[in-house]
Design an enzyme around this catalytic site. Structure first.
Site, PDB file in Angstrom:
ATOM      1  N   HIS A  80       0.512  -1.654  -0.191  1.00  0.00           N
ATOM      2  CA  HIS A  80       0.211   0.195   0.102  1.00  0.00           C
ATOM      3  C   HIS A  80       0.840   1.346  -0.227  1.00  0.00           C
ATOM      4  O   HIS A  80       1.397   1.519   0.866  1.00  0.00           O
ATOM      5  CB  HIS A  80      -0.476   0.102   1.288  1.00  0.00           C
ATOM      6  CG  HIS A  80      -1.857  -1.116   1.258  1.00  0.00           C
ATOM      7  ND1 HIS A  80      -2.063  -2.142   0.282  1.00  0.00           N
ATOM      8  CD2 HIS A  80      -3.177  -0.372   1.435  1.00  0.00           C
ATOM      9  CE1 HIS A  80      -3.527  -2.855   0.441  1.00  0.00           C
ATOM     10  NE2 HIS A  80      -3.827  -2.011   1.288  1.00  0.00           N
TER      11      HIS A  80
ATOM     12  N   LYS B  30     -12.998   6.055   6.056  1.00  0.00           N
ATOM     13  CA  LYS B  30     -13.285   7.114   5.412  1.00  0.00           C
ATOM     14  C   LYS B  30     -14.837   7.546   5.023  1.00  0.00           C
ATOM     15  O   LYS B  30     -15.169   8.348   4.636  1.00  0.00           O
ATOM     16  CB  LYS B  30     -12.679   7.418   3.682  1.00  0.00           C
ATOM     17  CG  LYS B  30     -13.109   8.127   3.242  1.00  0.00           C
ATOM     18  CD  LYS B  30     -12.323   7.860   1.601  1.00  0.00           C
ATOM     19  CE  LYS B  30     -12.342   6.032   0.914  1.00  0.00           C
ATOM     20  NZ  LYS B  30     -13.238   6.365   0.087  1.00  0.00           N
TER      21      LYS B  30
END
Length: 898
Positions: free
Chosen positions: A142, A567
């Protein structure tokens, strides 16, 4: 002691800073040095005493920089942050050693066992748990590591020089040390800090393999040896298994295909086999025992006799002859598994090993002979550690997870069914119809795929990847691949689709479903999916296929994602929904008669689940750990937590200790969840409402975010092989969580790590909130992590980033809302902790952050000005380079920013 530790840290920062200053003066010129020093002094003075020094002096120094001056200054401050991190890490190691020796740390083996002793847990229970445990850090690619490997290597070299001086003590020459440090700093100064080109997946494979080879191959056996000694259990099986996603994670990454997966295994296997070859060679040099002077076991004599070693010099040396055969077989294995010859060829040919068990058996013959003939002096030697490495790493090095999005599986299965004439429109079926159809296909032996038919390219690609997985399992054994993670799981059919695809490549046998070597694991990420996870998993385990695999393995793995849930709904809501989903999933697996194995998809930043792994494990709901845990380690976290052996072992021990204490210690979480659960649920709902009102419901917010953060510029960093967004859409929903969090970190808002909490606690009983933080590990960890991330935020700098928004009214409106929530959240946190300022109860962390910030703020100022120039149309490549340098330096200063 604290004062002495602070003094030593300051001394080392000054030493490294002074040497960097000399290098800047010599390499960059006196003018650059003077400018950097003036900015440094102004920034330090402002942060030490804001009342006497306002920011005007600092802003004046930075306002009229030429482009070259801005880039030089940015390079200097970024380099300083990197060097200061070395000193901080060394201070952390010293502090950890002192606390461990004093028995103050529960995250050390001695401290954890001491705590368990006090709770009445005997060592037999600890041994039983670890003998069946799975503790697995999983390295992913990532993209939140902005540092190049070349830069990380230079930082490591500086740390190694200082560490070596500590070990040598009086023998360490200050003059020699400074000369060696300066040489490394010259190289660092002259090394490009940013990448010139984008990464491909093979680059990521190479990087992860390098960590595995340099760190984990050595640390994992050492850690297991330490636990075996502490528990007086020499045959304690390995409980640590290192995992990786690199080469198997194709969710949103079109660059991962069958060849990439095969290349990942070749790369890993090449590294581990070369390690074994080097160790076998070193043991051959060491074990010169002569049969004329010692006796050996019959098994060793037979192994030596089977060797084709023709050396007269080794004719009476059975251990060396046996190791020659082991080396020759490893050399043949290297060729068979990697396609290339070993670096140093064997002196004779021998058959390749059928698998790592056969290699381990040969090593065990040597070790058993040494122990039986010469006693415990060989109990924990190089050979013993090599055997342990073979146990942990096999020939595959790290277990590779597969991951794909459920939408892809749906399309591929639909294509296969349509071409086979089974179902013309699978996507149009409702869930029960899908499950009925999938169950029927899984029960019969007929394959769907025909080599003579035409399929969508996506179908052929996915089938090829799973064929490559089957080949890897055949070559490397069952530990090579254990799990296929399904992103965006929202239905039981998502799991059965995986088993149907595995059936197509021979990995799922309808006649023996329990023998399937790969388990489908759902990934629940969004708030909606977490809330639906319980009925989804219940339906999955009601299916005979999935139930058979889980029963045979004894566990059902479930991955829970911290990034997208945050998020989606705010930091507090993410934490609470993950907590509640974990409890609900535990009930499901218990009812099904299998254990729950949670895989925590945590990132480095608090907004992506970051913070202390030890505290996070202790904060898990009661019963959800039970000796088994997997957790992602991503981006900059890998270097920060596993950058050198001592730190790596400490972090592996912390994860192990947290697992032990969460599994065997007093289980208080359930009581607190029951007592305060209604309050936590209420806080979560209010936090989510406030967060979504800003992020998803405020007109113009997307425009503000894209203008008031360096989100567009971050895309130029070239720090990963997959795109920043899942689609061409500019919507927040389609943006990946990493650039979302990274952007807010760079602009010093840190919004994903705290927003919504202040609004949530309005009207709540402050005494209850204080009680919750004092006694409930889950809530205490939430508050501590918020404190840390808020201490790195700076609303004054955030206001300057807001000045990048073309519409002043929009900037004022949204920044004002953020600032209002910030003030409210800070007041709430201080009320709960009872301190006068953030991190009042964590003085060491507070000092570190305060010392670091004067060197980060100038980078923010330069970044803002260069972004302003670029967005105004200045396409000079130096502007872009300066922005990327500033992003790099801010990330280095903040550390857990992605």
């Amino acid at each position: 002691m604290i004062q002495a530790a602070d003094d030593r840290l300051r001394d080392e920062v000054r030493l490294l800073g002074a040497l960097l200053g000399e290098v800047i003066r010599d390499e960059g010129g006196q003018e650059l040095y003077d400018r950097i020093e003036a900015v440094r002094q102004a920034s330090v003075a402002y942060h030490r005493d804001p009342a006497s020094h306002d920011a005007a002096e600092l802003e004046a120094l930075l306002k009229d920089l030429s482009l070259d001056q801005a880039i030089g200054l940015t390079h200097g401050f970024a380099a300083f942050s990197l060097l200061a991190n070395v000193a901080e890490d060394r201070a952390g190691k010293r502090r950890a050693r002192d606390q461990a020796e004093a028995g103050e740390r529960a995250d050390t083996p001695e401290g954890a066992l001491k705590r368990l002793d006090a709770a009445g847990v005997d060592r037999a229970a600890v041994r039983d748990l670890l003998s069946q445990a799975l503790i697995s850090p999983v390295l992913t690619a990532h993209p939140s590591e902005v540092r190049r490997k070349s830069v990380i290597d230079r930082i490591a070299a500086v740390g190694a020089l200082l560490d070596g001086c500590d070990r040598d003590g009086i023998a360490c020459s200050p003059t020699r040390l400074k000369a060696e440090l300066r040489r490394q700093i010259v190289i660092l100064w002259a090394t490009r800090l940013t990448r010139a080109s984008g990464l491909v997946v093979q680059d990521e494979i190479n990087t992860v393999t390098d960590w595995l080879q340099r760190i984990f191959l050595h640390v994992a056996p050492a850690q297991l040896a330490e636990w075996r000694a502490l528990l007086d259990t020499p045959d304690l099986p390995p409980f640590l298994r290192i995992g990786t996603w690199v080469g198997g994670d194709r969710d949103g990454n079109p660059n991962v295909d069958a060849e990439v997966l095969a290349a990942a295994f070749r790369t890993q296997s090449r590294a581990v086999l070369r390690f074994y070859l080097e160790e076998a060679n070193a043991l051959g040099e060491e074990l010169s025992l002569s049969a004329d002077l010692t006796s050996v076991t019959p098994e060793l004599a037979a192994l030596a006799q089977s060797s084709a070693d023709a050396s007269i010099q080794r004719a009476d040396e059975p251990y060396r002859r046996a190791l020659s055969r082991i080396y020759a077989r490893l050399s043949a294995t290297h060729l068979a598994l990697t396609g290339g010859p070993a670096p140093l060829p064997a002196s004779f040919e021998a058959p390749a090993y059928e698998g790592p068990d056969a290699f381990r058996a040969d090593l065990a013959v040597l070790h058993d002979s040494l122990i039986r003939t010469h006693g415990a002096v060989f109990a924990d030697d190089r050979l013993a550690r090599l055997i342990t490495a073979a146990d942990v790493f096999g020939f595959h090095m790290a277990t590779l997870d597969l991951r794909q999005n459920s939408d892809v599986h749906e399309r591929v299965v639909g294509d296969l069914l349509k071409v086979a004439g089974v179902c013309p429109d699978y996507a149009a079926l409702d869930e029960e119809a899908r499950l009925t159809l999938l169950a029927r296909e899984l029960a019969g032996p007929r394959p769907l795929f025909s080599p003579y038919a035409e399929y969508a390219p996506e179908t052929l690609k996915e089938r090829a990847i799973l064929q490559a997985a089957a080949q890897a399992l055949s070559a490397f054994g069952p530990q090579a691949i254990r799990t296929h993670i399904v992103s965006k799981t929202d239905a039981a059919s998502d799991m059965l689709e995986v088993y149907l695809l595995l059936k197509e490549v021979g990995l799922y046998d309808p006649a023996d479903p329990a023998a399937c070597p790969i388990q489908a694991a759902p990934l629940f990420e969004t708030i909606e999916d977490l809330r639906a996870s319980q009925p989804t998993l219940e339906r999955v385990l009601a299916e005979p296929s999935a139930r058979a695999v889980a029963t045979a393995r004894g566990v059902q793995e479930v991955m829970i994602g911290y990034s997208d849930s945050n998020k989606d709904g705010s930091y507090l809501t993410s934490g609470w929904e993950l907590h509640e989903a974990s409890r609900a999933l535990l009930e499901v697996t218990r009812a099904a008669g299998v254990r729950l194995q949670l895989f925590h998809g945590r990132g480095g930043a608090v907004g992506r689940g970051g913070g202390s792994s030890f505290s996070a494990v202790l904060g898990q709901p009661a019963g959800t750990v039970a000796g088994r845990i997997r957790v992602t380690e991503q981006g900059e976290v890998i270097a920060n937590k596993y950058g050198e052996p001592e730190v790596a072992q400490r972090n592996l021990d912390a994860l192990t200790c947290g697992t032990l204490l969460a599994s065997l210690g007093p289980q208080t979480d359930g009581g607190y969840s029951l007592e305060h659960g209604a309050t936590a649920a209420r806080l979560s709902a209010a936090s989510m409402k406030a967060y979504r009102a800003l992020v998803y419901e405020t007109p113009g917010f997307v425009d503000y975010f894209r203008a008031a953060t360096p989100i567009a510029e971050i895309a130029d960093l070239k720090i990963g092989s997959r795109p920043a967004s899942r689609s061409t859409s500019t919507a927040i929903e389609d943006l990946r969580a990493i650039p979302w969090v990274f952007s807010w970190s760079q602009s010093r808002v840190m919004l994903p790590g705290w927003f919504g909490f202040g609004s949530a606690v309005q009207g709540e009983d402050p005494d209850e909130l204080r009680d919750m933080a004092a006694a409930w590990p889950f809530f205490r960890t939430v508050v501590q992590n918020m404190e840390m991330v808020m201490a790195k935020a700076d609303m004054a700098i955030a206001r300057r980033y807001a000045g990048l928004v073309p519409d002043p009214a929009l900037a004022e409106r949204i920044h004002g809302a953020i600032r209002q929530e910030w003030d409210c959240t800070k007041a709430a946190v201080l009320s709960i902790t009872g301190h006068d300022d953030l991190l009042g109860g964590q003085p060491e962390l507070d000092r570190l952050i305060r010392q670091r910030m004067p060197y980060v703020e100038p980078l923010n100022h330069v970044q803002i000005e260069l972004i302003r120039r670029r967005r105004a149309g200045d396409d000079d490549p130096r502007v872009r380079n300066g922005i990327l340098l500033a992003i790099n330096g801010v990330a280095a200063g903040l550390r857990n920013s992605g």
